[in-house]
Write a protein that holds these residues in place. Sequence first.
Motif: not given
Length: 65
Positions: A34-36, A45-47, A49-53
């Motif tokens: 996800x990128x939002x 913010x890029x995640x 599997x729910x964890x920030x990258x």
Amino acid sequence: MRRGDVVLLSAPDRYGPGVLSVQWVIGVGGDHIVCRASSGGAKERLTVNGKPLGGAGLRRGRGRF
């Protein structure tokens, strides 16, 4: 191929014939990416599997060849 690998791709439709693109693998089969925009609005913010990258390669202007 694993997350974190760096690969060379040929994408003549996007970059022209004979041009190679360097890409960083951020997800593999089954990953949820996800990128939002953040609450501040300016940063994304890029995640995975729910964890920030994070990392230097994600900062604007870095990690480009």
